[in-house]
Design a protein around this motif. Sequence first.
Motif, PDB file in Angstrom:
ATOM      1  N   VAL A 147       6.952   2.901  10.364  1.00 34.92           N
ATOM      2  CA  VAL A 147       7.761   1.731  10.687  1.00 34.92           C
ATOM      3  C   VAL A 147       6.892   0.500  10.537  1.00 34.92           C
ATOM      4  CG1 VAL A 147       9.031   0.539  12.510  1.00 34.92           C
ATOM      5  CG2 VAL A 147       9.232   3.020  12.266  1.00 34.92           C
ATOM      6  N   GLU A 148       7.450  -0.531   9.895  1.00 40.04           N
ATOM      7  CA  GLU A 148       6.723  -1.799   9.732  1.00 40.04           C
ATOM      8  C   GLU A 148       7.620  -2.940  10.183  1.00 40.04           C
ATOM      9  OE1 GLU A 148       3.910  -0.543   5.967  1.00 40.04           O
ATOM     10  OE2 GLU A 148       5.616  -1.827   5.565  1.00 40.04           O
ATOM     11  N   THR A 149       6.994  -4.009  10.634  1.00 37.05           N
ATOM     12  CA  THR A 149       7.731  -5.182  11.096  1.00 37.05           C
ATOM     13  C   THR A 149       6.869  -6.428  10.958  1.00 37.05           C
ATOM     14  OG1 THR A 149       9.053  -6.078  12.903  1.00 37.05           O
ATOM     15  CG2 THR A 149       7.032  -4.940  13.525  1.00 37.05           C
ATOM     16  N   GLY A 150       7.488  -7.575  11.094  1.00 33.77           N
ATOM     17  CA  GLY A 150       6.763  -8.842  11.067  1.00 33.77           C
ATOM     18  C   GLY A 150       5.957  -9.049   9.803  1.00 33.77           C
ATOM     19  N   ASP A 151       4.730  -9.546   9.970  1.00 35.03           N
ATOM     20  CA  ASP A 151       3.860  -9.808   8.831  1.00 35.03           C
ATOM     21  C   ASP A 151       3.200  -8.539   8.302  1.00 35.03           C
ATOM     22  OD1 ASP A 151       4.403 -12.512   8.947  1.00 35.03           O
ATOM     23  OD2 ASP A 151       2.726 -12.911  10.317  1.00 35.03           O
ATOM     24  N   ASP A 152       3.272  -7.467   9.080  1.00 29.37           N
ATOM     25  CA  ASP A 152       2.638  -6.203   8.697  1.00 29.37           C
ATOM     26  C   ASP A 152       3.645  -5.298   7.988  1.00 29.37           C
ATOM     27  OD1 ASP A 152       0.825  -4.082   8.503  1.00 29.37           O
ATOM     28  OD2 ASP A 152       1.466  -3.262  10.427  1.00 29.37           O
ATOM     29  N   LYS A 153       4.123  -5.735   6.816  1.00 26.04           N
ATOM     30  CA  LYS A 153       5.051  -4.904   6.074  1.00 26.04           C
ATOM     31  C   LYS A 153       4.759  -4.987   4.584  1.00 26.04           C
ATOM     32  CE  LYS A 153       8.824  -8.239   5.982  1.00 26.04           C
ATOM     33  NZ  LYS A 153       8.992  -9.186   7.029  1.00 26.04           N
ATOM     34  N   CYS A 154       5.015  -3.877   3.916  1.00 32.98           N
ATOM     35  CA  CYS A 154       4.799  -3.791   2.472  1.00 32.98           C
ATOM     36  C   CYS A 154       5.866  -4.593   1.732  1.00 32.98           C
ATOM     37  CB  CYS A 154       4.844  -2.329   2.046  1.00 32.98           C
ATOM     38  SG  CYS A 154       3.361  -1.422   2.531  1.00 32.98           S
ATOM     39  N   ALA A 196      13.368  -7.306  13.336  1.00 30.86           N
ATOM     40  CA  ALA A 196      13.717  -6.466  12.190  1.00 30.86           C
ATOM     41  C   ALA A 196      12.622  -5.438  11.948  1.00 30.86           C
ATOM     42  CB  ALA A 196      13.928  -7.329  10.954  1.00 30.86           C
ATOM     43  N   TYR A 197      13.055  -4.196  11.765  1.00 36.55           N
ATOM     44  CA  TYR A 197      12.126  -3.089  11.503  1.00 36.55           C
ATOM     45  C   TYR A 197      12.442  -2.500  10.134  1.00 36.55           C
ATOM     46  CZ  TYR A 197      11.317  -3.434  16.511  1.00 36.55           C
ATOM     47  OH  TYR A 197      11.013  -3.896  17.758  1.00 36.55           O
TER      48      TYR A 197
END
Length: 90
Positions: free
Chosen positions: A42-49, A32-33
């Motif tokens: 673009v953020e995904t995984g644990d690196d998302k706001c 999931a992006y």
Amino acid sequence: MEGLGFLPESVALGRFWVHSDGMNDSGPGDGAYFWCLRHNRVETGDDKCPAQYRLGPCPSAEDATHALETVAKRNAAWDAEDARWTGEQS
């Protein structure tokens, strides 16, 4: 179920899809992006706001990159449909 104001046959007995099912954080698997509105990336995984700052989930990074365009197109279509529905447009 007598006296509850609905017919027993109108009650869903099984699980059915609701809009929020498609809007949860997990998205379509691990791929999931999201488009971050704060950082414009673009953020995904644990690196998302937090959810309030992102659009998605999107199936690919490319789709997430174009998330704002998708929102604009959908809003325009919904506005046109609202105008048609209320008779503001011929």
